[in-house]
Write a protein that holds these residues in place. Structure first.
Motif, short mmCIF file in Angstrom:
data_model
loop_
_atom_site.label_atom_id
_atom_site.label_comp_id
_atom_site.label_asym_id
_atom_site.label_seq_id
_atom_site.Cartn_x
_atom_site.Cartn_y
_atom_site.Cartn_z
N UNK A 153 1.05 -1.28 -0.22
CA UNK A 153 -0.08 0.10 0.40
C UNK A 153 0.58 1.03 0.14
N UNK A 154 0.45 2.28 -0.93
CA UNK A 154 0.89 3.48 -0.61
C UNK A 154 0.57 4.53 -0.71
N UNK A 155 0.83 5.16 0.57
CA UNK A 155 -0.40 6.26 1.48
C UNK A 155 0.27 7.51 1.04
N UNK A 156 -0.88 8.44 1.01
CA UNK A 156 -0.59 9.77 0.86
C UNK A 156 -1.53 10.62 1.82
N UNK A 157 -0.55 11.77 2.94
CA UNK A 157 -1.38 12.79 3.31
C UNK A 157 -1.35 13.90 2.86
N UNK A 158 -2.94 14.82 2.66
CA UNK A 158 -2.69 15.79 1.68
C UNK A 158 -3.04 16.62 3.58
#
Length: 259
Positions: A153-158
């Motif tokens: 899983x790739x997690x991006x937090x904006x």
């Protein structure tokens, strides 16, 4: 199952206004109401929508399915767990290479997955951290809903609407051919765009309308083959959005031979 079709414009029509997917969850509305929540809140679904039907999103080469995966109470809980437990990359792993130059990523990012795997894009190889319980729980829900299993899983937090990601395709060579990508969203609702590769730039060879989605808190978007062959996707800057958003893209990755 609801189905949304994007029709190709007739010859001579060059205007490319984004086609918006309307209908309940796709535009972040709740209970069929007309009023949208303020963009600083975390829009989501009531518990009764957890078992909502799949919505198909189709266009030329675009094959996606969308549903609410978590009710609002559970989605809120997961969001808070992610905020507490996910450890994002620092240092060199916060940069990517674009046209030979290194740039800071305009968001926080990290990968989790099976230990023998890696994932490379934009000149950076990302080693995964070991799975943590909240990620395993989300992964298990996706498998129950779709029948697909995932090992990465790739997690991006904006942090707010200033954080963003540009147009790109998820077509890295580590991905198992023709495998879907499961995109789960928590937090603030953000505009999400698909643009056909042949319609990009000044020298576009054809004119296919971009597709605009708004992915709800607790929602699942399945990007099925051949979507990432033909369509680019992005999350553009939206300065009016004040709240954070966390997106998790679950993938099926192969272990490649070491050079």
């Amino acid at each position: 199952m609801d189905k949304f079709l994007v029709k190709r414009p007739s010859p001579g029509k060059n205007k490319q206004e984004p086609l918006e997917m309307k209908g309940g969850e796709l535009d972040c509305m709740r209970d069929g109401g007309e009023k949208k929540r303020p963009r600083s809140e975390m829009p989501g679904a009531d518990e009764s929508l957890v078992h909502s039907p799949w919505k198909q999103i189709r266009a030329e080469g675009l094959n996606c399915d969308y549903k609410i995966l978590f009710g609002k109470t559970e989605a809120d809980k997961i969001f808070q767990e992610l905020e507490k437990e996910v450890e994002y990359f620092e240092g060199d792993l916060t940069k990517v290479q674009v046209f030979g130059k290194w740039h800071n990523i305009p968001r926080k990012q990290v990968t989790y997955g099976d230990p023998e795997l890696t994932y490379t894009y934009s000149g950076v190889t990302f080693p995964p951290k070991l799975w943590i319980p909240v990620l395993n729980r989300i992964r298990e829900h996706i498998t129950l809903a779709t029948g697909h299993t995932f090992n990465f899983v790739l997690i991006n937090r904006y942090k707010d609407g200033c954080d963003h990601i540009g147009e790109h395709r998820d077509d890295e060579r580590e991905l198992v051919p023709r495998s879907p990508i499961a995109s789960v969203s928590f937090g603030a609702c953000r505009d999400f765009f698909f643009r056909h590769g042949a319609s990009r730039g000044k020298n576009a060879s054809c004119h296919i309308e971009p597709v605009k989605l708004q992915l709800a808190h607790g929602s699942l978007l399945m990007m099925n083959y051949p979507t990432n062959v033909y369509w680019y996707h992005s999350l553009p800057t939206r300065k009016k959005v004040l709240a954070p958003r966390i997106n998790l893209t679950f993938r099926k990755v192969m272990a490649l031979p070491k050079k």
